[in-house]
Scaffold this motif. Structure first.
Motif, mmCIF file in Angstrom:
data_model
loop_
_atom_site.group_PDB
_atom_site.id
_atom_site.type_symbol
_atom_site.label_atom_id
_atom_site.label_comp_id
_atom_site.label_asym_id
_atom_site.label_seq_id
_atom_site.Cartn_x
_atom_site.Cartn_y
_atom_site.Cartn_z
ATOM 1 N N ASN A 266 1.729 1.001 -6.416
ATOM 2 C CA ASN A 266 0.183 1.645 -5.229
ATOM 3 C C ASN A 266 1.399 1.415 -3.796
ATOM 4 O O ASN A 266 0.225 1.180 -2.336
ATOM 5 C CB ASN A 266 -0.882 0.923 -5.153
ATOM 6 C CG ASN A 266 -1.818 1.246 -6.881
ATOM 7 O OD1 ASN A 266 -1.669 2.073 -6.924
ATOM 8 N ND2 ASN A 266 -2.372 0.165 -7.070
ATOM 9 N N ALA A 267 2.669 1.416 -3.860
ATOM 10 C CA ALA A 267 3.086 1.195 -2.526
ATOM 11 C C ALA A 267 2.651 2.240 -1.314
ATOM 12 O O ALA A 267 2.889 3.112 -2.169
ATOM 13 C CB ALA A 267 4.342 0.679 -2.371
ATOM 14 N N PRO A 268 1.698 2.480 -0.167
ATOM 15 C CA PRO A 268 1.872 3.784 0.005
ATOM 16 C C PRO A 268 2.901 3.997 1.518
ATOM 17 O O PRO A 268 2.500 4.658 2.387
ATOM 18 C CB PRO A 268 0.698 2.633 1.589
ATOM 19 C CG PRO A 268 1.308 1.976 1.405
ATOM 20 C CD PRO A 268 1.413 0.379 0.183
ATOM 21 N N PHE A 269 4.158 3.774 0.646
ATOM 22 C CA PHE A 269 5.303 4.540 1.329
ATOM 23 C C PHE A 269 5.960 5.186 0.225
ATOM 24 O O PHE A 269 5.645 4.782 -1.223
ATOM 25 C CB PHE A 269 6.509 3.029 1.657
ATOM 26 C CG PHE A 269 5.221 2.756 2.647
ATOM 27 C CD1 PHE A 269 5.938 3.130 4.051
ATOM 28 C CD2 PHE A 269 5.042 1.367 2.262
ATOM 29 C CE1 PHE A 269 5.230 2.070 5.753
ATOM 30 C CE2 PHE A 269 4.753 0.675 3.882
ATOM 31 C CZ PHE A 269 4.915 1.402 4.825
ATOM 32 N N LEU A 270 6.170 6.512 1.095
ATOM 33 C CA LEU A 270 7.537 6.652 -0.056
ATOM 34 C C LEU A 270 8.996 6.782 0.004
ATOM 35 O O LEU A 270 9.113 6.666 1.533
ATOM 36 C CB LEU A 270 7.865 8.757 0.029
ATOM 37 C CG LEU A 270 6.078 9.070 -0.202
ATOM 38 C CD1 LEU A 270 5.556 10.713 0.840
ATOM 39 C CD2 LEU A 270 5.615 9.067 -0.878
ATOM 40 N N LEU A 271 9.665 7.351 -0.373
ATOM 41 C CA LEU A 271 11.377 6.866 -0.636
ATOM 42 C C LEU A 271 11.830 7.738 -0.260
ATOM 43 O O LEU A 271 11.933 8.754 -0.529
ATOM 44 C CB LEU A 271 11.848 6.314 -2.019
ATOM 45 C CG LEU A 271 13.517 5.593 -1.844
ATOM 46 C CD1 LEU A 271 13.685 4.510 -1.047
ATOM 47 C CD2 LEU A 271 14.109 5.560 -3.229
#
Ligand SMILES: C[S@@+](CC[C@H](N)C(=O)[O-])C[C@H]1O[C@@H](n2cnc3c(N)ncnc32)[C@H](O)[C@@H]1O
Length: 284
Positions: A266-271
């Motif tokens: 659920n990391a709220p970041f996009l690679l």
């Protein structure tokens, strides 16, 4: 195993748990000899006879807090160098700085860039950031750049604040940076960072594992490289949530090239680019 000084499993557990609570650093069983070798001298200089006594000193003695700083300095890995993972600095100059410049011009806003080097060790990362930022923005005199550089290792932070490095330590610097941003200390094999860089950076103690992520304003860029690799999943989650809270909506998060947020469902970041994350895609 005999380390010359007995270190029982119970003592190891006590110290391991204490270190984890204080720093978020998770020491595996195989790190037992490492801990003994790092802390043996402290026991000798404090005239303590066992690791249990050392634990009691840390947790109960009036000087325990001071000793904890000493211990943290001994057990953390401060390996760093100027322009480590140099692709990140090229990416800043080629993509990130032009993005913020374009945005400021379009919005006719006072251009300011707020950068955080989280886990800065002895300062090489923060000074590398200052060099590329100063090179890029110095032709735009209104620009304000502020770099917050933090760590839990006070010894490393004091070195960072001094801005003094040996010739070996500055060897990884591209020579043009060395000439422009460092001055030789007379009669010594040492080089001092010039004030033009120093004034861009504030060095502070900040414990990613226990301190609250409360800052006056949001960061445009966060560098947290080769730090979360030492933390367990629970602390990593906390740190990532903290970065999410403190990064501006279109900010950039740089992790070390061996690190990733892949394990976080659920990391709220996009690679966005290799080891570079954003909260949302770059507007074109
Ligand atoms: C290997 S160095 C990385 C330095 C630099 N970021 C780089 O990539 O070259 C890791 C640093 O993280 C710091 N660190 C470890 N746990 C930390 C924590 N809980 N809060 C803040 N800093 C921490 C250590 O003290 C050490 O200086």
């Amino acid at each position: 195993m005999n380390y010359g000084l007995e270190f029982t499993d119970t003592e190891f557990k006590l110290l391991k748990t204490f270190i984890y609570q204080q720093t978020g650093i998770c020491l595996a069983e195989y790190k037992k000899p490492f801990l003994v070798s790092r802390l043996r001298k402290r026991l000798t200089s404090l005239r303590l006879n066992s690791f249990e006594e050392y634990y009691n000193y840390l947790t109960k003695h009036p000087a325990g807090q001071k000793e904890m700083m000493h211990m943290i300095s001994l057990i953390t890995t401060g390996k760093t160098q100027f322009f480590r993972e140099k692709e990140h600095f090229e990416y800043l100059t080629n993509k990130v700085f032009p993005y913020f410049l374009k945005k400021a011009i379009a919005k006719q806003k006072i251009p300011k860039l707020y950068i955080w080097s989280a886990g800065c060790s002895s300062g090489e990362e923060a000074y590398s950031l200052a060099m590329v930022a100063n090179d890029y923005f110095s032709i735009y005199p209104q620009w304000e750049i502020e770099i917050l550089a933090t760590d839990i290792d006070m010894k490393a932070l004091n070195k960072a604040k001094s801005g003094i490095y040996t010739s070996k330590e500055i060897a990884s610097l591209p020579s043009s940076y060395g000439k422009r941003y460092f001055q030789k200390v007379k009669g010594q094999d040492l080089f001092k960072v010039k004030d033009i860089l120093k004034k861009l950076i504030v060095f502070k103690y900040f414990n990613l594992s226990t301190d609250s992520f409360i800052f006056e304003r949001k960061f445009d860029i966060i560098f947290c490289r080769n730090v979360i690799i030492y933390l367990d999943l629970e602390v990593k989650q906390r740190v990532i949530q903290g970065f999410y809270k403190t990064l501006s909506e279109d900010g950039f998060l740089f992790l070390g090239q061996a690190e990733s947020l892949l394990a976080f469902n659920n990391a709220p970041f996009l690679l966005f680019a290799p080891s570079i994350y954003r909260k949302k895609p770059l507007e074109t």
